[in-house]
Design a protein around this motif. Sequence first.
Motif, mmCIF file in Angstrom:
data_model
loop_
_atom_site.group_PDB
_atom_site.id
_atom_site.type_symbol
_atom_site.label_atom_id
_atom_site.label_comp_id
_atom_site.label_asym_id
_atom_site.label_seq_id
_atom_site.Cartn_x
_atom_site.Cartn_y
_atom_site.Cartn_z
ATOM 1 N N ARG A 31 0.846 -1.151 -0.002
ATOM 2 C CA ARG A 31 -0.020 -0.208 0.106
ATOM 3 C C ARG A 31 0.900 1.274 -0.025
ATOM 4 N NH1 ARG A 31 -5.110 -0.635 3.301
ATOM 5 N NH2 ARG A 31 -6.386 -2.042 1.811
ATOM 6 N N ARG A 111 -7.381 -9.188 4.665
ATOM 7 C CA ARG A 111 -7.841 -7.569 5.173
ATOM 8 C C ARG A 111 -9.012 -7.586 5.846
ATOM 9 N NH1 ARG A 111 -5.244 -4.834 0.247
ATOM 10 N NH2 ARG A 111 -2.932 -4.337 1.049
ATOM 11 N N MET A 118 -1.760 -7.004 10.492
ATOM 12 C CA MET A 118 -2.099 -7.450 9.103
ATOM 13 C C MET A 118 -1.037 -9.031 8.824
ATOM 14 S SD MET A 118 -3.348 -7.510 6.367
ATOM 15 C CE MET A 118 -3.358 -8.341 4.788
#
Length: 158
Positions: A31, A111, A118
């Motif tokens: 990300r 997720r 995570m």
Amino acid sequence: MRKSKPKKRIILPDPKFNDVLVTRFVNDLMRDGKKTVAFQIFYDALEIVGNRMKNEEISPLDIWKKSLENITPAVEVKSRRVGGATFQVPMEIRAERKTAISIKNLILFARKRSGKSMADKLAAEIQAAFNGEGGAFKKKEDTHRMAEANRAFAHFRF
């Protein structure tokens, strides 16, 4: 691009396992361009999987590969408009798309899980996929069920 297909980008293998599939997975996991963070999450998740599944004789990387294999769909349905009606036509998926779908589903359902980090969530989803359960495996089963239900429209493939 109308005339030519774009060139395939060369993906370099990851530093720890020297595997291109790991890099593809990490690229989807990443990300905001934070690749080192994504690599750390992945390696931590594999370590957690290794600790939880000590009784298995195979390495955590092989467990991850097997779990990806378990959630890889063989067919999918695509909408085709024939006359005035729209049909869901089952189609086979090419190999590159299969891996892309399985990677994306594993990350998506990891997720969505509840957990602390995570890495924990990813490890739990990898374990579930390895055992043939979990969200990503259910998604594959649903896709196959949908394709089976619409098998009558398979002749609309072109």
